[in-house]
Design a protein around this motif. Structure first.
Motif, PDB file in Angstrom:
ATOM      1  N   GLU A   9      35.305-138.516-127.419  1.00  0.00           N
ATOM      2  CA  GLU A   9      35.555-139.633-126.507  1.00  0.00           C
ATOM      3  C   GLU A   9      35.119-139.297-125.085  1.00  0.00           C
ATOM      4  N   GLY A  13      32.125-141.168-123.058  1.00  0.00           N
ATOM      5  CA  GLY A  13      32.326-141.694-121.708  1.00  0.00           C
ATOM      6  C   GLY A  13      31.294-141.148-120.736  1.00  0.00           C
ATOM      7  N   SER A  54      36.305-145.268-124.651  1.00  0.00           N
ATOM      8  CA  SER A  54      35.541-144.327-123.826  1.00  0.00           C
ATOM      9  C   SER A  54      34.709-145.040-122.768  1.00  0.00           C
TER      10      SER A  54
END
Length: 169
Positions: A9, A13, A54
């Motif tokens: 995640e 991101g 994310s």
């Protein structure tokens, strides 16, 4: 995206943030990344919170960095990324609450458009000292956000919907 995989995640991101920065820099090369009239290609990414949480920090961090590297001042980076964060959070919750595909297409880009249309005109006035009416800044920023979020974002959303099982494993 698989749940309970923090490393994945965080990486997702970071990738989203990097793509946002690159697309904003491309927009800046055409003089469209900032100012009273702005159409950021990167705003198409604001539909991503429908698919992954994310995207929420990724978009906010990407916007912050993009505003700084494209010539914005610190307060612009703060309030611009705040507008993006608000829009991304609401879009994420829309993704959780709304299951109808047609309604998702109408609603998904709306929080980003609204947050930026409300916040950025004040940034233009108070941070950059632009002279003009707030309603005019809201109109120009809002039109740019509609182009970025709806005109560019909806085709991206359709593509991701079609391939989400492969992309968001």
């Amino acid at each position: 995206m698989k749940k309970n995989n923090p490393a994945r995640e965080i990486a997702a991101g970071g990738i989203i943030a990097a793509i946002y920065v690159v697309l904003t820099v491309v927009s800046a090369m055409f003089g469209l990344a900032s100012g009273v009239i702005q159409v950021r290609i990167s705003e198409a990414l604001c539909v991503l919170p429908l698919f992954t949480v994310s995207a929420v920090p990724g978009l906010a961090i990407g916007c912050f960095i993009a505003n700084l590297v494209s010539g914005g001042v610190f307060l612009d980076a703060v309030f611009g990324s705040l507008a993006t964060l608000i829009g991304a959070l609401i879009t994420y919750f829309i993704g959780k609450a709304v299951k109808g595909k047609s309604l998702r297409y109408v609603l998904a880009p709306l929080p980003n458009v609204a947050a930026n249309t409300i916040i950025i005109p004040w940034v233009l006035r108070l941070v950059y000292g632009e002279s003009g009416a707030i309603w005019y800044f809201a109109l120009t920023v809002g039109i740019g956000e509609i182009i970025g979020s709806y005109v560019l974002g909806l085709p991206l959303m359709a593509l991701l919907e079609k391939h989400k099982k492969q992309i968001f494993k």
